[in-house]
Motif scaffolding. Structure first.
Motif, PDB file in Angstrom:
ATOM      1  N   GLU A 151      -3.258  -8.534   9.593  1.00 41.46           N
ATOM      2  CA  GLU A 151      -2.600  -7.238   9.403  1.00 41.46           C
ATOM      3  C   GLU A 151      -3.499  -6.290   8.626  1.00 41.46           C
ATOM      4  O   GLU A 151      -3.610  -5.102   8.953  1.00 41.46           O
ATOM      5  CB  GLU A 151      -1.265  -7.434   8.673  1.00 41.46           C
ATOM      6  CG  GLU A 151      -0.420  -6.180   8.582  1.00 41.46           C
ATOM      7  CD  GLU A 151      -0.796  -5.267   7.413  1.00 41.46           C
ATOM      8  OE1 GLU A 151      -0.560  -4.048   7.502  1.00 41.46           O
ATOM      9  OE2 GLU A 151      -1.336  -5.788   6.410  1.00 41.46           O
ATOM     10  N   THR A 189       1.289  -5.393  13.944  1.00 39.80           N
ATOM     11  CA  THR A 189       0.886  -6.368  12.927  1.00 39.80           C
ATOM     12  C   THR A 189       1.696  -6.209  11.642  1.00 39.80           C
ATOM     13  O   THR A 189       1.906  -7.185  10.914  1.00 39.80           O
ATOM     14  CB  THR A 189      -0.624  -6.271  12.628  1.00 39.80           C
ATOM     15  OG1 THR A 189      -0.965  -4.923  12.295  1.00 39.80           O
ATOM     16  CG2 THR A 189      -1.442  -6.714  13.838  1.00 39.80           C
ATOM     17  N   ASP A 190       2.162  -4.996  11.353  1.00 42.74           N
ATOM     18  CA  ASP A 190       3.074  -4.807  10.218  1.00 42.74           C
ATOM     19  C   ASP A 190       4.331  -5.657  10.405  1.00 42.74           C
ATOM     20  O   ASP A 190       4.806  -6.311   9.468  1.00 42.74           O
ATOM     21  CB  ASP A 190       3.480  -3.330  10.089  1.00 42.74           C
ATOM     22  CG  ASP A 190       2.418  -2.484   9.414  1.00 42.74           C
ATOM     23  OD1 ASP A 190       1.477  -3.058   8.823  1.00 42.74           O
ATOM     24  OD2 ASP A 190       2.516  -1.242   9.483  1.00 42.74           O
ATOM     25  N   LYS A 193       3.675  -9.274   9.885  1.00 51.50           N
ATOM     26  CA  LYS A 193       3.604  -9.573   8.455  1.00 51.50           C
ATOM     27  C   LYS A 193       5.007  -9.710   7.864  1.00 51.50           C
ATOM     28  O   LYS A 193       5.250 -10.566   7.005  1.00 51.50           O
ATOM     29  CB  LYS A 193       2.837  -8.468   7.733  1.00 51.50           C
ATOM     30  CG  LYS A 193       2.627  -8.719   6.244  1.00 51.50           C
ATOM     31  CD  LYS A 193       1.766  -7.624   5.619  1.00 51.50           C
ATOM     32  CE  LYS A 193       1.586  -7.825   4.132  1.00 51.50           C
ATOM     33  NZ  LYS A 193       0.714  -6.777   3.533  1.00 51.50           N
TER      34      LYS A 193
END
Length: 207
Positions: A151, A189-190, A193
């Motif tokens: 991320e 990718t946030d 995470k």
């Protein structure tokens, strides 16, 4: 004590894994899309995966309401599947943005972000597949750290790409379109995470 003797519903893990299958398939379609001449089949594939993932999410929520003993806390199950579904929604957001902005060429940075997104999704799939066996806690936590690192890598690629775009691109419309694409790509990718954080919490509370 009584709760420990009650039968537990194991189908949650089966459904979690089915959801991550759709997630990874959507991420693969996105990566291929970034190098394809004809994007429409890949956009349609992503839309199809999102619909299937959404159906699995609803199935998990229905199962949650009719199950007496759940594998872990009900709120955690709800939060986990919701954050997992956010990943697929984020992938679809990229596909919709590509259609909306009529983007037909992708920069190396955009392709790199799509590849990083796929790597992140594959690791989410891995950690989710291990949730039914807390003996794998070490592997789970290690992979969660890898998700966090990817991320960060994706965030750096996005910031560099946008900075370069503003410095070198003279077409304001193209700047707007590509900036929007970079930002929705980074959101994938946030969301990965966020899932990793929830998985870490589940593992640490079960330790």
């Amino acid at each position: 004590m009584f709760g420990r003797l009650m039968p537990r519903e194991g189908r949650f893990f089966e459904l979690f894994n089915a959801h991550t299958e759709q997630m990874v398939a959507a991420a693969k379609s996105l990566e291929v899309l970034m190098s394809a001449d004809d994007v429409q089949p890949h956009i349609e594939a992503i839309d199809s995966r999102e619909v299937r993932a959404d159906g699995i999410q609803h199935e998990i929520m229905a199962l949650l309401h009719r199950t007496f003993i759940t594998p872990f806390d009900r709120d955690e199950i709800h939060a986990l599947i919701s954050s997992m579904d956010d990943i697929v929604d984020a992938i679809q957001d990229v596909a919709e943005s590509i259609t909306l902005y009529n983007v037909d060429r992708y920069t190396p940075d955009a392709r790199q972000m799509a590849s990083l997104s796929l790597s992140c999704c594959e690791r989410v799939k891995h950690v989710v597949s291990l949730l039914d066996d807390m003996k794998s806690a070490g592997d789970i936590l290690r992979t969660c750290r890898e998700i966090d690192q990817i991320e960060g890598d994706c965030d750096r690629v996005m910031r560099t790409a946008i900075s370069e775009l503003f410095r070198k691109e003279t077409d304001a419309l193209k700047v707007m379109k590509l900036s929007a694409i970079y930002q929705v790509l980074e959101k994938i990718t946030d969301c990965c995470k966020d899932v990793a954080k929830r998985v870490e919490s589940i593992v640490l509370e079960s330790a």
